[in-house]
Design an enzyme around this catalytic site. Structure first.
Site, PDB file in Angstrom:
ATOM      1  N   ASP A   9     170.139  27.916 115.736  1.00 67.66           N
ATOM      2  CA  ASP A   9     169.220  26.782 115.870  1.00 67.66           C
ATOM      3  C   ASP A   9     167.799  27.250 115.576  1.00 67.66           C
ATOM      4  OD1 ASP A   9     168.955  23.877 116.976  1.00 67.66           O
ATOM      5  OD2 ASP A   9     167.368  24.991 117.990  1.00 67.66           O
ATOM      6  N   GLU A  36     168.783  20.943 112.111  1.00 70.27           N
ATOM      7  CA  GLU A  36     168.328  22.336 112.012  1.00 70.27           C
ATOM      8  C   GLU A  36     169.338  23.321 112.599  1.00 70.27           C
ATOM      9  OE1 GLU A  36     166.330  20.635 115.784  1.00 70.27           O
ATOM     10  OE2 GLU A  36     167.045  19.931 113.847  1.00 70.27           O
ATOM     11  N   ARG A  83     170.456  41.143 113.414  1.00 67.27           N
ATOM     12  CA  ARG A  83     169.926  41.384 112.062  1.00 67.27           C
ATOM     13  C   ARG A  83     169.396  40.086 111.455  1.00 67.27           C
ATOM     14  NH1 ARG A  83     172.225  42.226 106.726  1.00 67.27           N
ATOM     15  NH2 ARG A  83     174.337  41.862 107.500  1.00 67.27           N
TER      16      ARG A  83
END
Length: 319
Positions: free
Chosen positions: A183, A226, A246
Site C-alpha cells: 500500500d 494504490e 528490498r
C-alpha cells in the site's frame, strides 16, 4: 426508383468484393504463420508462435517456449516441431496427464488448422494458421484483458484467477509461496496536493520499479487504487521478509518529480504472508493474513514490513 435501388445494390456488392479482394491480397502479402492459442484455462487468450527451425516446448517451466500456468501440466509437457518443412507435429514428452486432440489421447499427432488440444487437466489450446497482423491484434486483446491499463501490472481479475492455482501448486509440489500486499503511504495526500496527474505518475513509477526488481515468474498485480500484490513462488518466510525490505528501500529512495516541479517523497507499507511447501491453505486465509499484516505495518508507523506464516496443522505430514 427501381434503377437506383439496383445501382445501389450493385455498388454495395462491388464494395464488398473489393474489400474481400483487398483482405486476401493483404494475407497473401504478409503470409500466414502457425500459433497455439489458449482457448480454455488460466492463460485464456494467450498465444504462442511456433517456429519452423526449432521445437517449441510447452510446460510449466520458465525455460519453455510456451509457459502455461496450469498445475496439472508437467514442467516439460509437450513439444511442437515443424517436420519435413511441410507440417507441424505435437509430441508428448512423457507428461503425467497426457495430451488429447479432439478427445483422443495421443503420443504424436500431425496438427491441422483448427485442432483443439487438451493438455493437463483444464488447458485447451487451438492450433491456428493466421497472419501476423491478426495475431498482433489478438495479443493486444489478451494483454488488455489481463493488464491494468495505467501501470501495466496484472489486473485484479487475473490475480484472483491465479492465486488458487498457485496455492494448489505449492501444496502439491511442496515449495513455499509468499504473498505481499503493498500500500502506498498517504497516497490521497499526493493527489490532493499535486493533482491526479501526479498521482498517476507516482503509480506508474512505483509499478515500474517493483516489476524491474521481481523475477520473470513472479506475479505483480494492481489490486485496487494504490494497493498492489506480489506472488512469489519458491520464496519462504525469511526470503519474503528480505524481498519486502528490498522493495521498501527501493521505493523510499526513488526520486519522483511532479508536473509542477516539486519532488514527491513516496514510501510503502507491506503485509507479507507465506504458505510453506506442502501445507494446505485457502486463498481467503492467506489474503486475511497479508491484510492483517498490512494493517499492523500501518499501525506501526508505515514505511515498514510485517510478515507472517500459515502454519501446518498438528500432525500434518510435510515430508
Amino acid at each position: 426508383m427501381k434503377k437506383k435501388r439496383k445501382d445501389r445494390k450493385r455498388t454495395d456488392l462491388t464494395l464488398q468484393l473489393d474489400r474481400s479482394t483487398l483482405i486476401e491480397q493483404m494475407r497473401d502479402f504478409v503470409g500466414r504463420e502457425a500459433f497455439l492459442i489458449v482457448i480454455g484455462g488460466i492463460d485464456l487468450g494467450c498465444s504462442f508462435p511456433l517456429s519452423t527451425t526449432e521445437a517449441t516446448v510447452l510446460g510449466r517451466d520458465n525455460d519453455c517456449g510456451g509457459v502455461i500456468h496450469d498445475d496439472g501440466i508437467s514442467k516439460h509437457h509437450a513439444e511442437v516441431v515443424f517436420e519435413n518443412r511441410e507440417r507441424y507435429v505435437i509430441r508428448d514428452l512423457g507428461s503425467t496427464n497426457g495430451i488429447y486432440v479432439d478427445g483422443h489421447k495421443i503420443l504424436q499427432h500431425v496438427l491441422k488448422d483448427g485442432d483443439k488440444i487438451l493438455i493437463g487437466r483444464r488447458t485447451i489450446l487451438k492450433f491456428m494458421l493466421q497472419d501476423p497482423v491478426e495475431m498482433e491484434f489478438q495479443r493486444q486483446m489478451y494483454q488488455s484483458s489481463v493488464r491494468d491499463s495505467l501501470t501495466g501490472a496484472y489486473n485484479r481479475k487475473h490475480f484472483d484467477e491465479r492465486i488458487s492455482s498457485e496455492i494448489s501448486f505449492t501444496r502439491r509440489h511442496r515449495i513455499p509461496l509468499t504473498l505481499m500486499m503493498i500500500d502506498l503511504d498517504f497516497f490521497k495526500k499526493v493527489n490532493d496536493t499535486h493533482g491526479h496527474q501526479a498521482g498517476d505518475q507516482v503509480l506508474i513509477a512505483i509499478s515500474n520499479t517493483i516489476m524491474d526488481a521481481l523475477r520473470e515468474e513472479d506475479i505483480f498485480a494492481r489490486y485496487g487504487g494504490e494497493e498492489f500484490m506480489v506472488m512469489a513462488r519458491g520464496i519462504n518466510e525469511i526470503g519474503g521478509m528480505a524481498l519486502g525490505e528490498r522493495l521498501r528501500c527501493m521505493i523510499e529512495e526513488m526520486k519522483i518529480t511532479a508536473p509542477d516541479g516539486v519532488s514527491i517523497p513516496v514510501t510503502i507499507s507491506l503485509g507479507v504472508g507465506t504458505v510453506p511447501g506442502g501445507v494446505a491453505a485457502r486463498s481467503t486465509h492467506l489474503m486475511k493474513l497479508v491484510d492483517d499484516n498490512l494493517y499492523k505495518a500501518k499501525k506501526n508507523g508505515r514505511n515498514c514490513v510485517v510478515t507472517g506464516c500459515i502454519r501446518a496443522e498438528p500432525g500434518e505430514d510435510l515430508t
